[in-house]
Structure formats: C-alpha cells, structure tokens
Design a protein around this motif. Sequence first.
Motif, short mmCIF file in Angstrom:
data_model
loop_
_atom_site.label_atom_id
_atom_site.label_comp_id
_atom_site.label_asym_id
_atom_site.label_seq_id
_atom_site.Cartn_x
_atom_site.Cartn_y
_atom_site.Cartn_z
N THR A 149 29.43 49.12 41.59
CA THR A 149 30.30 48.08 41.05
C THR A 149 29.71 46.72 41.38
O THR A 149 28.61 46.61 41.94
N THR A 150 30.43 45.67 41.07
CA THR A 150 29.97 44.30 41.33
C THR A 150 30.57 43.78 42.64
O THR A 150 31.63 44.25 43.08
N PRO A 151 29.93 42.82 43.27
CA PRO A 151 30.47 42.24 44.51
C PRO A 151 31.80 41.53 44.26
O PRO A 151 32.08 41.06 43.15
N VAL A 152 32.61 41.42 45.32
CA VAL A 152 33.88 40.71 45.21
C VAL A 152 33.72 39.24 45.58
O VAL A 152 34.60 38.41 45.29
N SER A 153 32.61 38.89 46.24
CA SER A 153 32.29 37.50 46.55
C SER A 153 30.78 37.40 46.78
O SER A 153 30.06 38.39 46.64
N ALA A 154 30.30 36.24 47.15
CA ALA A 154 28.87 36.02 47.29
C ALA A 154 28.23 36.94 48.33
O ALA A 154 27.10 37.43 48.13
N TYR A 155 28.96 37.24 49.40
CA TYR A 155 28.38 38.05 50.48
C TYR A 155 29.07 39.40 50.70
O TYR A 155 28.66 40.13 51.59
#
Length: 211
Positions: A149-155
Amino acid sequence: MKHTSPARRGGRLAAIVTTVTLLAAPLAVVPATLGAPSAAAATTTQVTIKKIGTKTAPYKKKTTVRPNVTAKGHVAVKSKTLTVKKAGTTVAKNKKSVALKAGTYKVTTKVTYKTYRLTSAKAKVWSATKAKSKTQTLVVKQGKKPSRTTPVSAYNCPSWAPIKGNQTTAKKGDWIYHVPGGRYYKQTKPEECFTTTSAARKAGYRPSKNG
C-alpha cells in the motif's frame, strides 16, 4: 290460389333489404381504433427509488455511495439525497453522496421531482414539487487486505503494512526495504509499504544490509 303481383313482390323485397341495411349499419361505422389509448395517455410517468446494492470498501478505506433513482415519462427530478445512520447515530444527512467504511447502515434515499402534462400546443404545465423516500439496510463489506500500500505520511507506513520500501536507486532490484527495529527504519522515507518481507522482495526490493 292467390297470385302476388310483381310490383308487390318487388316492394316487399326492397323493404327487407332496407331493414337488413339499417341493422348492419351501426356495425359498419364503428371505428377500428375505438377504445385505443391516445399517445399522451399511453405515456407512463414514474419515479422509482431502487435498492442500493452491497458495496465493498478497499481495505481500511471508504467507498462512495450514491442514490439509485430512475425516472421516465413526463417528469423532472430536482434532487436525490441520502441520509445515513449507523447504530442510531446519523452519519450523513441529505447528501448527494456519502463515503462509508465497512459496516451495516440504515440508508434513506429521498427524491424530489415535478411532473408535467402537455397542452394541445405542446406546452408543458408543471405540477407542484413532489417527494418520495425509501429506507433500506446497506451492508458495506471490507475489501481484501492487500500485500502492499502507500505510506500514511512522509516517514510512516500503516500499522498493518509496516515494512518500508525505499527506492534509493532507479534500478529495480537495488531498491531496499527496512523492517521495524532496523537501524535506518525511523529515518527512512518509504515509497511503498508492505505486509511481509516476501511481498517486498516480490516487488523488487532487497533487505537493508545495515538492518
């Protein structure tokens, strides 16, 4: 034996023919289309609120639900809205569409509309605004859990897919994944997130040599 003159016989025959003609005449003048509805009368005006089918939301995300309304005939729909409740609590009220996560809901569809009739000059004569509504139970299913999946924030990755995939080079196969507790895990900015290390390897990532 009496003899009837030709004149009298002809007169009787003419009278019989006249009588038969008068009896048959009403049948002959009945139009073939008697009782057939006119084109205007045959037009059906109808607004139907249909059931919204079972939906499936992507894993840990929402799916958009919209009214399911059809209209035909001399009618114009003005609005179609949804009011949604879950366990007695109103989730949305009079919305054109609603984003819902997995769960069971009570959904009320409301539609407002006007009907019209045509004059002999083909002008439309509109009715006052009408309304109808229908309530149903709607089930939104949870989508299958993906492996990436994609990240929920930058880190940060989501908790259900904590492995960070970092594309430090443009060459697939040299991309690196970091696992929780690893030396560079916290400071790594992920491009993708994975549920397992095997899923990360399958996507073209290798494990970090420094943990």
